[in-house]
Each structure stands twice: as structure tokens, then as C-alpha cells.
Write a protein that holds these residues in place. Sequence first.
Motif, mmCIF file in Angstrom:
data_model
loop_
_atom_site.group_PDB
_atom_site.id
_atom_site.type_symbol
_atom_site.label_atom_id
_atom_site.label_comp_id
_atom_site.label_asym_id
_atom_site.label_seq_id
_atom_site.Cartn_x
_atom_site.Cartn_y
_atom_site.Cartn_z
ATOM 1 N N TYR A 136 87.050 62.056 26.657
ATOM 2 C CA TYR A 136 87.260 63.267 25.862
ATOM 3 C C TYR A 136 86.416 64.376 26.490
ATOM 4 C CZ TYR A 136 88.742 59.504 22.743
ATOM 5 O OH TYR A 136 89.342 58.381 22.218
ATOM 6 N N TRP A 137 87.098 65.411 26.992
ATOM 7 C CA TRP A 137 86.414 66.437 27.773
ATOM 8 C C TRP A 137 86.323 67.734 26.978
ATOM 9 C CZ3 TRP A 137 90.002 66.516 32.729
ATOM 10 C CH2 TRP A 137 90.315 65.211 33.096
ATOM 11 N N ILE A 138 85.156 68.336 26.973
ATOM 12 C CA ILE A 138 84.990 69.710 26.503
ATOM 13 C C ILE A 138 84.876 70.563 27.758
ATOM 14 C CG2 ILE A 138 83.655 71.290 25.071
ATOM 15 C CD1 ILE A 138 84.912 68.903 23.577
ATOM 16 N N VAL A 139 85.840 71.468 27.977
ATOM 17 C CA VAL A 139 85.904 72.256 29.206
ATOM 18 C C VAL A 139 85.588 73.711 28.888
ATOM 19 C CG1 VAL A 139 87.283 72.867 31.220
ATOM 20 C CG2 VAL A 139 87.699 70.694 30.049
ATOM 21 N N ASN A 140 84.604 74.271 29.561
ATOM 22 C CA ASN A 140 84.172 75.649 29.353
ATOM 23 C C ASN A 140 85.238 76.625 29.855
ATOM 24 O OD1 ASN A 140 82.450 77.859 28.781
ATOM 25 N ND2 ASN A 140 80.657 76.778 29.561
ATOM 26 N N THR A 141 85.042 77.902 29.602
ATOM 27 C CA THR A 141 85.960 78.931 30.077
ATOM 28 C C THR A 141 85.862 79.057 31.593
ATOM 29 O OG1 THR A 141 84.342 80.714 29.900
ATOM 30 C CG2 THR A 141 85.597 80.178 27.911
ATOM 31 N N LEU A 142 86.775 79.813 32.189
ATOM 32 C CA LEU A 142 86.747 80.013 33.639
ATOM 33 C C LEU A 142 85.427 80.600 34.099
ATOM 34 C CD1 LEU A 142 90.343 81.395 34.310
ATOM 35 C CD2 LEU A 142 89.402 79.250 35.175
ATOM 36 N N LEU A 143 84.853 81.485 33.293
ATOM 37 C CA LEU A 143 83.591 82.138 33.663
ATOM 38 C C LEU A 143 82.373 81.462 33.032
ATOM 39 C CD1 LEU A 143 84.616 85.917 33.448
ATOM 40 C CD2 LEU A 143 84.680 84.381 35.416
ATOM 41 N N ASP A 144 82.568 80.296 32.416
ATOM 42 C CA ASP A 144 81.468 79.540 31.794
ATOM 43 C C ASP A 144 80.694 80.396 30.798
ATOM 44 O OD1 ASP A 144 81.994 77.173 33.188
ATOM 45 O OD2 ASP A 144 80.809 77.802 34.912
ATOM 46 N N THR A 145 81.414 81.066 29.901
ATOM 47 C CA THR A 145 80.758 81.960 28.948
ATOM 48 C C THR A 145 80.194 81.230 27.730
ATOM 49 O OG1 THR A 145 82.950 82.450 28.045
ATOM 50 C CG2 THR A 145 82.038 84.026 29.599
ATOM 51 N N LEU A 146 80.651 80.011 27.452
ATOM 52 C CA LEU A 146 80.048 79.247 26.360
ATOM 53 C C LEU A 146 78.690 78.747 26.831
ATOM 54 C CD1 LEU A 146 82.986 79.382 25.315
ATOM 55 C CD2 LEU A 146 82.735 77.009 24.561
ATOM 56 N N SER A 147 77.662 78.935 26.029
ATOM 57 C CA SER A 147 76.316 78.525 26.432
ATOM 58 C C SER A 147 76.236 77.010 26.551
ATOM 59 C CB SER A 147 75.284 79.019 25.416
ATOM 60 O OG SER A 147 75.410 78.299 24.191
ATOM 61 N N ASN A 148 75.232 76.547 27.286
ATOM 62 C CA ASN A 148 75.045 75.107 27.447
ATOM 63 C C ASN A 148 74.841 74.424 26.105
ATOM 64 O OD1 ASN A 148 75.148 75.807 30.131
ATOM 65 N ND2 ASN A 148 72.980 75.433 30.550
#
Length: 656
Positions: free
Chosen positions: A627-639
Motif C-alpha cells: 500500500y503506497w502513499i505517493v507524494n505530489t510531483l513536486l513533493d509538496t506534502l511534508s514528510n
Amino acid sequence: MRTTLKRGVGRGATLNGNGRSVLPPVPASAVVRYRQPPPPPRSGLALFRRILLVAALTVLAVVGGAAGGAALWFDNAVEDIQGSSPSFGDARRSLDIQPPGAAAIALVIGYDHRAGIESDLQSRSDTIMLLRADPVTKTITMLSFPRDLWVDVYCPAKPGKPEPAVTHERINGAYARCSSGGTLETVKHLTGLPVNYLITVNFHGFKQIVDKLGGVWMDVDQRYLNKNVGTYATNYADIDLQPGYQRLNATQALEFVRYRHFDSDFYRLARQQQFVRAFKEQISQNSTSDLVRKLPGLVKAITENVEVGGSGRIGGKTILSYALFAATLPPGHFFQVRIQNLGQDASFDVLADPADVKNAVDEFENPDVEAPKVANAAALGRRLKQKAPPPSEVSVTVLNGNGIAGSAGNAAYQLAQRGYRIAEPPNGRQANAPTQLFHSRIYYNAGLPRAKAAAQALQKLLQPADIVPLPANDAALNALNPGSTLIVVVGQTFHGEVAPAPVRTVPKRQPAFVRFDRAPGTQLLQPLQRRVPFRLMVPTVLERASSSSTTKPVRMYWLKKGEKAVRLVFVTGGGEYWGVQETAWEDAPILGDKSFRHVLADGRAYDFYYSGAHLHMVVLRANGATYWIVNTLLDTLSNETMIAIAKGLKPLTAGK
């Protein structure tokens, strides 16, 4: 020039670097004749062994002949990709010679050939990217430039012709104006970087290469759809892609990396870098037999559409060494660098502050392999153990091991500027190493605590350099040691400059920007549970401003033969897409490059995938599925937000 004596550290080396004269070798002695004893009588077992040996040599001869033919074929293929067009020849004169042991930088230019009514127009460079391969840190770094970036465009000077005037325009105008040489000169002036190799590929070749590879596995963040029917609203390239992890064919891959409508050039750069990373992941996971089977077609596609050039001829051994280097890169050592704070004006020209360009170049030249570890510790609220002592607690003696006068003094002076305590050899001895070296070498006193860690920290400033314990039986070397923590011998690969310290911004832990809301995921997944062979998981924690995508919020599909998958698509308040991918395929190519594995407080194991300091993907392995949580193209979701969403995954049947 600051001399060694002016700096008060060490002494300049003599021409041979060790303080002694160099004598010619002693004349060879007279030839001694030896009489070979007669062979022992041959036994039956020895005869049998001889027959086996002849048979083995016969087989090896046949295999060797085939290998020799393959090597000749490969050499011919390598010869075919040597840049030979007139414009490429002009560009090669501007390429820099790569010093021994140093990192190599290549400029990659992807351009289009116009067709139809536009065939008389100049080709455009849609992709302008620098790649840096560092054999010491075992890193590959990418730095991409938006095609609409407003810069000073330079064209190369030609023999007998004055250099064209510098123009101020979009960076892709350099290729239209002066072909690959213009792009090379423009990028060199913009970044101040040396460029050792030039690689150009047209988009027809891009499609052929992807096709011969059998497609490329990529993660598509959202639904992309346009059919150009000649109206103003549809007047751009066709594209038809569904969200989710999938194998893209040649046409789909080109559509994906070139798309920029309804977002911007910034996202296109991210898609291009994502493609390069996916291409590398797939090559790394392909079996040898599969690669051998595809090699002839790949080489044919490359030789027909790619030009490669260096300051001299590039041999097949060089190309193979770089391919092997990329295929065996350690996890987390592939870096994607972007110019930050880019803006656009009313004409859609991209503007960059020179300071932001410089920061990106510094990050490109000095990738911080510790960045994921530091960011990960901050996101998890853990203290990172400091292994190496600060420079102020480390004493260093620098010796000359390359024969260049003043090298030891130069290095010592620069290390002193970094805070190291420099100690000269005792009893007024000259700072010349007993032997000359190719790579620099750092000796550490194994009897002192944290001495090896100090050597590892110093190694980053003197790359390439080898680390070894100080040998107790080397009397000549120990005679030059005043009791320092480290003895540094600068070798031939030291070119007078200590590398700058890695650019590191230590992130501060911040609260996850989330809300608890299982309703969207439950509503989308509930109808699908009986249609997939694995348990579905609901994201009960969402990025606070996110909602389900209005174009394609959920997709159930065949990921590959025998493997179904489900993709949930969410969109942030800023219009960026992130997703949840669920599948029983546990060894997908994208899953092979994890940075860390952690068992968190909930008792479940998570794989973290970092891109520099940004957490791009978190994967939960449970129930025989991933089960993958994939960030946005620009990795805008914080760690912290990414980790919170992953921890919030719950079985679909729970809490109904």
C-alpha cells in the motif's frame, strides 16, 4: 599565490614530491639460462585430464570468438553514436576535459523534429538537463532547466567567424539559434559548471528506445486527457493517460514527459526527472538475459537517434562503466535538484533569481547523501547520533604526495579555514610523503576515539580520497606524525581546491497537516472489495486541504497479467495530486530503491523512499500486499504529513 611559507603551514614539496632525487633504474643484469628438467612419464589420469583441457579450450575458443564478435559489434555501435554532425562538432570544442577521478557532468538535450506544415521551422529543445555522476560518493544528480527560462543565450565562436552577439531570450532559443553548441555555451555561462559530455536525442529516438525496452514502468499522478480537434481549448498535443502505476508505451511516455498544459513547465521538469529515475529503476531490475535479448534493438535505436560526445573519442569501456555505475547505484543516492522560487510573467516566461540558480548549482555539485537520514530523523522526532567530532577537535597533518609544489600547503590552509587544527611534521621535517599517490589518502589514528568518523567527515572535502588506519610499521610515515588525529596525503587527484561542505538545511519537525476523515476512501473503495484478491486499506487520515479528484478519483485495473491494482487520487487545495496505490505485486521496479525501513509504534513495517530531504513515497507491506502513499510531483506534502497518512491506513472492513 599564497605560498606554504606565507601561510605558516608545512613546506613546499620539491619537484618529485618526496624530497629525494629520482635516479634511472639500475642496468639489467646478464641473462641467466635455465635448464628445464625432463617431463615425468604421462599417466592415464594425466592423459584424461589433457583431453578434458583440450575440450575446454575448444569451447572457450568458440565462446571467445562469439564474444569477440559481440565486442566488435559493440565497438561499431559506440562509433556510430559519436557526435559527427557539423553543429555537434562545433559544440565538442567547448567541452571540458574530465580530470582523473573527478565527477563527470553531461548535458542532455532532447529536441523535436517538426513535421508537416512546421517542417521548415527550427527544432526546439524541450529537455535541457545536467547529469552528474560522482564515483566517489556513488551519486547521480539531475538538474533540469525550464524550456521557457529567461537567460542570456550564447552561441559558440567558429574558426574565422566572430562570435554572434549575446541575446536575452528563453533558454530553448539557444538550440533554435545555434543548435547544441548554443545550448551548451548558454548552460555553461548560466551555471559556471564545466561540462564533460554532450548527449543529444530527438524525440523520435526517445520513442524508439522506450519501445525497444518494452515500455517503462511509471507512476502517473492523475488523469491526463486531451484530444486535439482544432479548437482553441484543445489546441495542444494529444494525451490519454489513466492514473496509477503502469507500464507506459513509447507514445504514452513521450506524452507524459512533454505535457505542461493545465499545470506548468515546473511540473513538466518533475515528470522528466521522474522518467529518468524510472528508466534507471527498470534497467537495474531487468534480468541479464532480458537485457541481452533487448540489447540489439536498443543499440540500433540509440545509434540512429542519439549523438554522444566528449572532449575526445568516447570508448565502449567508458560507456559500459557509466551504465554499470547507474545500474548499481546504492539506494537513496539518486538526487533530483530543481531551481527554487521560479516565477512566471504575463508572457509565461520563467524567471529565476541568480541566487536561486547558484543555490541549485551548489546542491547539484555537492549532493548530501546524509540529507535523507537527517530529514528522516527530524520527521520521526528522533535524535541523530553525531558520529564525527567537530573540526575544532580534530588535529590534521597534511603531506605532499603528488609532486606539485605547494599542494600540501594549499590543502592545509583551506582545511584550517574550515576549522581543523593543522599540525606540522615534528623536528622541522619537510611535509613530503614517503611515496606518491594517485588518490589522496587519509590515515586515522585507530587508538583515538572517533578518529575513523573524523576521517570519513574529512573525506567529503578531499574527494576522491581513501581512508586507512595509520600503519604502525611504517617508520617513514610515522616519523612525520606529530601525534595528529589524521594524516592527510594529497595525491594526484587533488587539484588545489578543497570541496565545499554539502549544502544542508536541517529540517525542523513540524505537525502533520492532516485531518481525520475516512469517508471519501470508504465510499470509493467499498464497491471494489469483492473484485480484488487482496484486502483493501482505507486512508483514514488525509492531507487537510485535500479532496477526491473530480476527474478520476478511483481506478481499479490490471497492473499486469495476474495482478490487479487500485488507485485513489486526491487533489490538494493548490491543485496538486497525490495518491494511494494498492496492489499485491510486491517487487515492482519502483519498490527496489527504498531509503529506510521502520517499524513504527503501530507495530507495522514501512518502507520510506526519499528524494533528497523530501519523502516521496511511503509503502506499507501487510496482508500479502503493498500500500503506497505517493507524494505530489513536486513533493509538496511534508514528510510528517506523508507518515501520518501512511499510519492512518486501516482495513476497509474496520469501523463500518
